[in-house]
Design an enzyme around this catalytic site. Structure first.
Site, PDB file in Angstrom:
ATOM      1  CG  HIS A 109       0.007   6.734   5.242  1.00 14.68           C
ATOM      2  ND1 HIS A 109       1.152   7.248   5.792  1.00 14.68           N
ATOM      3  CD2 HIS A 109       0.248   5.410   5.053  1.00 14.68           C
ATOM      4  CE1 HIS A 109       2.051   6.264   5.940  1.00 14.68           C
ATOM      5  NE2 HIS A 109       1.523   5.141   5.505  1.00 14.68           N
TER       6      HIS A 109
ATOM      7  CD  GLN B 182       3.441   5.901   2.566  1.00 17.89           C
ATOM      8  OE1 GLN B 182       2.496   5.341   2.016  1.00 17.89           O
ATOM      9  NE2 GLN B 182       4.366   5.249   3.242  1.00 17.89           N
TER      10      GLN B 182
ATOM     11  CG  HIS C  27      -1.024   1.453   7.089  1.00 17.83           C
ATOM     12  ND1 HIS C  27      -0.110   0.994   8.011  1.00 17.83           N
ATOM     13  CD2 HIS C  27      -0.320   2.242   6.240  1.00 17.83           C
ATOM     14  CE1 HIS C  27       1.088   1.495   7.725  1.00 17.83           C
ATOM     15  NE2 HIS C  27       0.994   2.242   6.654  1.00 17.83           N
ATOM     16  CD  GLU C  28      -1.649   2.664   2.504  1.00 15.09           C
ATOM     17  OE1 GLU C  28      -1.203   3.819   2.352  1.00 15.09           O
ATOM     18  OE2 GLU C  28      -0.920   1.698   2.810  1.00 15.09           O
TER      19      GLU C  28
ATOM     20  CB  CYS D  32       4.742   2.367   7.677  1.00 16.88           C
ATOM     21  SG  CYS D  32       4.352   3.796   6.650  1.00 16.88           S
ATOM     22  CG  LEU D  33       6.517   0.916   1.832  1.00 20.16           C
ATOM     23  CD1 LEU D  33       5.935   1.194   0.447  1.00 20.16           C
ATOM     24  CD2 LEU D  33       7.637  -0.114   1.749  1.00 20.16           C
TER      25      LEU D  33
ATOM     26  N   GLY E 272       0.835  -1.193   0.000  1.00 23.74           N
ATOM     27  CA  GLY E 272       0.000   0.000   0.000  1.00 23.74           C
ATOM     28  C   GLY E 272       0.870   1.243   0.000  1.00 23.74           C
TER      29      GLY E 272
HETATM   30 NI    NI Z   1       2.406   3.247   5.549  1.00 28.33          NI
END
Ligand code: NI
Length: 175
Positions: free
Chosen positions: A139, A51, A135-136, A93-94, A46
């Site tokens: 963000h 991001q 989660h998204e 998370c990235l 995701g």
């Molecule tokens: Ni994330």
């Protein structure tokens, strides 16, 4: 298409609420292509637009991490309609590479989101999909998963990140 750098915590745009998308334009289509390519290259399941430095309410989710192109979900202006149940599992998370923690999330989640054809659709996810939706959307509201941890755990992660920043080992905008 382009693979873009994924911004890292505590970059300010990750901690800022993103803006609604007014219409699907060629710019939005290009943004989504870049997001999908960047997510798959990471690899991740995701990615939210902030991001990669764009403060618009756009997210992509692909639980197959690129294995099945038909499984990619594009979520424009997504919002949670209903969260049901609870389940705890490791989450990462990235934007916080190397950190995973157990996070309590809904077991089932119903959202509403616009797709690239401009249609508003209702989507339902269980387990990992419900986790990804939440989660998204977090963000897009300027929240990372560490906001769901105990203050102690959160402080520990912040300290580790600060230490790595001082050591020159953690760039908010990676090269
Ligand atoms: Ni994330």
């Amino acid at each position: 298409m382009a693979i873009l750098p994924i911004l890292r915590y505590p970059h300010e745009i990750l901690l800022t609420e993103s803006n609604e998308v007014r219409a699907i334009t060629p710019d939005i289509e290009r943004l989504v292509k870049d997001m999908i390519e960047t997510m798959h290259a990471a690899p991740g399941v995701g990615l939210a637009a902030n991001q990669i430095g764009v403060n618009l309410r756009v997210a992509v989710v692909d639980l197959t991490a690129g294995e099945k192109p038909g499984e990619i979900l594009v979520l424009v202006n997504p919002r949670v309609l209903e969260n049901i149940g609870v389940y705890v599992e490791d989450e990462g998370c990235l934007s916080l590479p190397g950190f995973t923690e157990s996070v309590k999330r809904p077991e089932r989640c119903v959202i509403e989101a616009m797709d690239l054809d401009g249609r508003v659709r209702t989507l339902e996810g269980n387990g990992l999909m419900a986790r990804a939706f939440n989660h998204e959307i977090d963000h897009l509201n300027g929240r990372l998963f560490i906001e769901h941890l105990t203050p102690l755990k959160r402080r520990l992660i912040k300290k580790k990140v600060q230490k790595r920043i001082r050591a020159g080992d953690w760039d908010l905008v990676p090269a």
